[in-house]
Design an enzyme around this catalytic site. Structure first.
Site, PDB file in Angstrom:
ATOM      1  CG  ASP A 115      -1.838  -1.188   1.251  1.00 49.06           C
ATOM      2  OD1 ASP A 115      -2.491  -1.439   0.219  1.00 49.06           O
ATOM      3  OD2 ASP A 115      -1.908  -1.885   2.277  1.00 49.06           O
ATOM      4  CG  ASP A 168      -3.715  -1.767  -3.635  1.00 51.83           C
ATOM      5  OD1 ASP A 168      -3.711  -2.196  -4.800  1.00 51.83           O
ATOM      6  OD2 ASP A 168      -4.311  -2.336  -2.705  1.00 51.83           O
ATOM      7  CE  LYS A 229      -2.311  -8.725   8.393  1.00 47.56           C
ATOM      8  NZ  LYS A 229      -1.503  -7.790   7.574  1.00 47.56           N
ATOM      9  CE1 TYR A 238      -6.001  -9.457   8.238  1.00 50.97           C
ATOM     10  CE2 TYR A 238      -6.657  -9.448   5.938  1.00 50.97           C
ATOM     11  CZ  TYR A 238      -5.866  -8.963   6.957  1.00 50.97           C
ATOM     12  OH  TYR A 238      -4.946  -7.982   6.697  1.00 50.97           O
TER      13      TYR A 238
END
Length: 699
Positions: A115, A168, A229, A238
């Site tokens: 990201d 992204d 996670k 998730y």
């Protein structure tokens, strides 16, 4: 400059920090020898699970970020010159690339996306300069593949792969003519004179930086977050976009536990995580610091002033201004699933501390298809992989709305569990995938034989899907219900499918009062109608027709042979065909097909001899009975049938497939016959899709 690409992560390798938080710690106790041993075993488990990337891939990521950073710098300089600014400003023109999400937190794994946020000057805009000019520059690069602009997302983003690494890329235009190389994105002045889309774009970086400042020990936080996670993905909770928790949500929850136990090591923090949040009294918010307010005028999370905030079920508040609830997507159904999984984790961690279990037990996958007896299936097909990626992204962003609508229309009694995994049949070559939703009656609801009519619910959902402004020929959709035994084997891990006992016809015909699975038609209670309305006040004559073959000669059985819940085809400006799948997939025979006398109308693109010339007809669909799930999801004993409820027959009246319409996808055909009536939308407005940016978007 925290978070910038050029600065690395030296600042994050900090020694334990002083406590910071909204409340004092619950315990200042440090680890025992047993805790240290369990931590070593946990870290070894995470390494063996392949959650860490190698040095070579890590170096490749750094190189890719460096190259993208150079591209955006040159892009800004070119724009500055093209816009006619002075030579001095052209020389000073600059853009800075920041990272956020799992990469910035230091918990990313192999093949994870990155990201990124590009911060540029005030005269470089998002609409034309970023999504047009920069998009064109990237499209010409050989290193760039799968370039996909998403300008209408809640957080506008360019998605692409650069030398195989998923990126992204967001953009924020600040009220500065020059962006210094050492720009600090955490300062409040960056939010001056910017729009809300820019605030949302900036917020990802600002939130991550605040989290890393507020945790007492960064390395312990990272190991614990990486563990949680992975656990959440294994247990199917998730996914921010589906209504569960995404990356930023898990980071905030783990950070809060780290604050409550500042001297604990990862094995202790994992155990305390489940202990804390199984007892948490939602909707009390989780906050890492006090909510900040200032004079910039942006809305912050405040249920005392904002009525919408009062409806949030699981508020997890971001620590950077403007403070927002990062988990507003959570619904009552998904909150139930999350809490049941927390209880499962707490139970296993207690056994680990008593040496009755090891870490493998905690990460056992959740057997979704054994936990439910009935499912809604959303099947998606497109012309090619690129179209499927766009079409699937739009539909997936609306799936949580279907969950909310079912909860709303059944007053919370019929519970819908959307599973955040997509499936595709490896034997089918065309671009397709499917999402599954488990259906169960709310625990404690003892009303036998209760009927639920969700025809209008699915109709409403399909109409919203039809508002997609980028629809292309070949983008098709089907929503159906299936029994557990009808679920194809390829959705099971390693192709394994739990055998289910065959149900005889006499068992199916028993009444609901016997507590057995009943698939008897619910036709006698339906009003006998001679006419049907098209929804706009026009009345069309109805007739019943026999179920016709929907496959051309030589075509096999469709993947799902359950009852079609809805189908819709919209003409200009948006057109899509529902209840279509790729040929070649196989499944077990449907009890509905073998035992129900159903009058249905085919919507096959191949046509049918029973299809009326006008394309308008009515049909009745048999009832589906949903067996009660008597056990908690973490302790599966779903073979027991305690009680039953029913979904009333679905009867949707939407526009038929035109007789002359032809599909460009070979092997696609109608899954089930459906009711049709004219449906015309005079104007269709595209809704903005709430995309989950790498699981870390803050909406």
């Amino acid at each position: 400059m925290a978070g910038s690409v050029g600065n690395g992560r030296a600042a994050l390798r900090a020694s334990p920090k002083r406590y910071s938080g909204t409340d004092p710690p619950l315990s200042l106790a440090g680890p025992t020898l047993a805790d240290l041993q369990r931590t070593a075993e946990l870290e070894k488990f995470l390494v063996e699970a392949g959650l860490y990337e190698g040095k070579e891939e890590s170096a490749k990521r750094e190189d890719v970020l460096s190259e993208i950073g150079q591209i955006v710098k040159e892009w800004v300089k070119q724009l500055t010159s093209k816009k006619g600014y002075a030579e001095q400003l052209v020389e000073q023109a600059n853009a800075v690339l920041f990272t956020f999400g799992s990469y910035r937190l230091g918990v990313h794994g192999p093949e994870a996306d990155i990201d990124t946020l590009c911060v540029g000057p005030s005269y470089v805009n998002r609409e034309g300069d970023f999504f047009v000019t920069l998009h064109g520059i990237l499209a010409e690069k050989e290193e760039v593949t799968e370039l996909q602009p998403v300008p209408d997302a809640h957080v506008p983003v360019l998605k692409f792969k650069f030398r195989g690494i998923s990126i992204d890329l967001l953009y924020a235009s600040l009220s500065l003519s020059v962006i210094p190389a050492d720009f600090d994105i955490s300062q409040g002045s960056v939010l001056c004179d910017v729009d809300e889309a820019t605030v949302r774009s900036l917020n990802g970086c600002r939130v991550v930086d605040q989290i890393l400042r507020l945790v007492p020990n960064v390395e312990n936080f990272r190991t614990t977050l990486r563990c949680l996670k992975y656990w959440a993905k294994r247990r199917g909770v998730y996914s921010n976009i589906t209504g569960f928790l995404g990356g930023v949500n898990w980071a905030l929850l783990v950070a809060r536990v780290c604050q409550l136990y500042p001297n604990a090591v990862p094995s202790m923090l994992v155990s305390r995580f489940f202990r804390v949040f199984t007892q948490w009294q939602w909707p009390n918010p989780v906050m890492l610091c006090a909510i900040e307010n200032n004079d910039l005028g942006f809305s912050i999370w405040d249920p005392r002033k904002n009525p919408r905030d009062r409806n949030h079920l699981m508020p997890i508040i971001t620590p950077a201004y403007p403070c927002m609830n990062s988990s507003y997507n959570v619904s009552s159904s998904t909150l139930r699933v999350i809490m049941e999984q927390f209880q499962f984790g707490n139970k296993i961690c207690q056994e680990i501390e008593l040496n009755k279990a090891n870490w493998n037990a905690l990460f056992e996958p959740f057997h979704f298809f054994e936990a439910y007896k009935k499912f809604l299936v959303v099947d998606i097909v497109a012309e090619d992989d690129d179209d499927l990626r766009l079409w699937k992204g739009w539909i997936e962003s609306r799936l949580r709305q279907l969950t909310l609508k079912i909860d709303r229309d059944t007053k919370g009694i019929l519970q819908c569990h959307p599973y955040p995994c997509e499936y595709s049949d490896p034997t089918i070559e065309c671009a397709h995938c499917a999402f599954y939703m488990g259906l169960s009656r709310k625990e404690g609801s003892k009303k036998r034989g209760q009927q639920f009519d969700i025809r209008g619910t699915v109709d409403e959902f399909m109409r919203e899907i039809g508002m997609y402004s980028l629809w292309k020929p070949g983008m098709d959709l089907a929503v159906t219900h299936v029994h557990r035994e009808q679920v194809p084997s390829y959705v099971f891990e390693q192709g394994y499918k739990k055998p289910c006992p065959t149900m005889h016809a006499n068992q199916q015909e028993q009444s609901d009062g016997d507590g057995t699975l009943s698939l008897s038609p619910y036709l006698e209670s339906q009003p006998k109608r001679k006419y049907d309305s098209d929804g706009d006040g026009h009345v069309e004559p109805c007739k019943s027709v026999k179920r016709a073959s929907v496959s051309p000669p030589g075509v096999g059985t469709p993947p799902h042979h359950g009852n079609s819940v809805s189908n819709v085809v919209c003409d200009s400006p948006v057109k899509f065909v529902s209840s279509v799948l790729c040929s070649g997939a196989q499944t077990s025979p449907s009890h509905d097909d073998t035992n129900l006398e159903q009058a249905q109308l085919t919507t096959s693109p191949y046509g049918s001899e029973d299809t009326s010339a006008s394309g308008t007809s009515c049909a009745a669909v048999g009832a589906v009975v949903l067996a009660d799930e008597s056990s908690k999801l973490g302790n599966l004993t779903s073979d027991l049938e305690v009680d039953t409820i029913q979904i009333m027959p679905l009867h949707i009246t939407l526009e038929c497939v035109a007789q002359k319409g032809e599909t460009k996808l070979e092997g696609i055909r109608s899954l089930a016959s459906r009711n049709c009536a004219e449906f015309v939308e005079s104007s269709v407005l595209a809704e903005k899709a709430d995309l989950d940016i790498g699981g870390d978007e803050v909406n």
